[in-house]
Write an enzyme that holds these catalytic residues in place. Structure first.
Site, PDB file in Angstrom:
ATOM      1  N   ALA A 249       2.741  29.710  22.619  1.00 12.19           N
ATOM      2  CA  ALA A 249       3.452  29.844  23.891  1.00 12.19           C
ATOM      3  C   ALA A 249       4.781  30.498  23.607  1.00 12.19           C
ATOM      4  CB  ALA A 249       3.636  28.473  24.526  1.00 12.19           C
ATOM      5  N   LYS A 250       5.487  30.779  24.695  1.00 11.20           N
ATOM      6  CA  LYS A 250       6.747  31.500  24.505  1.00 11.20           C
ATOM      7  C   LYS A 250       7.738  30.690  23.672  1.00 11.20           C
ATOM      8  CE  LYS A 250       6.022  34.773  28.145  1.00 11.20           C
ATOM      9  NZ  LYS A 250       5.768  34.925  29.547  1.00 11.20           N
ATOM     10  N   ARG A 251       7.505  29.387  23.544  1.00 10.36           N
ATOM     11  CA  ARG A 251       8.443  28.584  22.732  1.00 10.36           C
ATOM     12  C   ARG A 251       8.241  28.776  21.231  1.00 10.36           C
ATOM     13  NH1 ARG A 251       4.957  25.360  25.327  1.00 10.36           N
ATOM     14  NH2 ARG A 251       3.487  24.154  24.061  1.00 10.36           N
TER      15      ARG A 251
END
Ligand code: GLU
Length: 289
Positions: A249-251
């Site tokens: 994910a973008k994290r």
């Protein structure tokens, strides 16, 4: 009809390896079919979309070696290519669905309404709607403002399609997903509505997206049906996971394309990695022309 595929990034963070791999697959399928690749900026999420992330995905995708011939930066016959500039076309579809009796107003203030503007990835997917505002009869509902609108799914209806990667798929409305949001009280379409509106308007013949959107594809097939439009074909790309098996994910900042590039990864090495099937995965099949 010649092949038209699309890349549909959301400018809510930097692209990571997982996005890059799906986009690479999409571009390869368009290329192998001798088709056209469209870039669409999915910037409807006002709270999270930022112009610097648009600039970043354009740069990162180019760095990776992707080429599109229609998009927000290059124009094209089916523009505008940013969703924030296409609201009037979404409103028309809302009206059509409402006039067809497919929708009901929903006063609930639930988390899924808040999230509806973005594509639901795996754990973010909306829970089955408990039916609080679902009308018991099929009476026509007059226009109401400041309410959410949900698509009433035909309970028990089977939605089947043959996925380009995963083969035959089968979902049951009301069991695998429930009445879903198509319009938010703050006058924004949901991801589901905007996506169908744009894929149809942009004459997309095959949608390539991550496997976590399989259930959304089933929802979208109901929208195509309700609107009387032929759906495109679908190819769901397997998802990448980190070393703990958690979906990227973008994290996962360290796996953003920027971070990889700063760490010295080359686009060639990434493309080679993407073109190599992973254990248990089939090589990219040639798409239908
Ligand atoms: N903008 C969506 C996302 O980034 C695209 C989903 C789709 O391909 O339909 O998740």
């Amino acid at each position: 009809m010649s092949y038209r595929g699309r890349l549909a990034p959301s400018p809510t963070g930097y692209l990571h390896l997982g996005h890059a791999r799906t986009f690479w697959t999409a571009s390869q399928r368009a290329r192998q079919a001798g088709g056209t690749l469209i870039l669409r900026n999915e910037d409807l999420d006002r709270d999270r979309a930022r112009p610097e992330f648009v600039a970043a995905f354009l740069e990162d995708l180019r760095w990776l070696g992707l080429e599109w011939t229609e998009g927000p930066d290059v124009g094209g016959p089916f523009g505008p290519y940013s969703q924030s500039e296409r609201l009037s076309s979404y409103r028309e579809i809302l009206e059509r669905l409402r006039a067809g009796g497919w929708l009901f107003p929903c006063q609930c203030s639930r988390k899924d309404i808040q999230n509806a503007v973005r594509a639901p990835h795996a754990a973010d997917d909306e829970p089955i709607y408990p039916g609080t505002c679902r009308p018991r009869t099929g009476i026509q509902i007059e226009h109401q403002s400041r309410v959410n609108w949900r698509f009433r799914v035909p309970d028990g209806a089977v939605i089947e399609f043959v996925d380009g990667h995963f083969g035959p798929q089968r979902f049951v409305a009301g069991r695998d997903f429930g009445d879903f949001v198509v319009w938010r009280h703050d006058d924004l379409p949901s991801y589901q509505l905007a996506c169908v509106a744009d894929d149809a308007a942009m004459r997309i013949t095959e949608v390539v997206r991550g496997a976590d959107l399989l259930v959304s594809t089933a929802r979208q097939l109901l929208l195509y049906q309700a609107l009387g439009w032929p759906p495109p074909r679908f190819y769901h790309a397997p998802l990448l996971a980190d070393e703990h098996g958690v979906r990227l994910a973008k994290r996962h900042a360290a796996l953003s394309l920027r971070a990889l590039r700063n760490a010295g990864r080359t686009p060639e090495s990434l493309r080679t990695e993407f073109s190599t099937p992973r254990p248990g995965e089939l090589p990219l099949p040639t798409p239908p022309a």
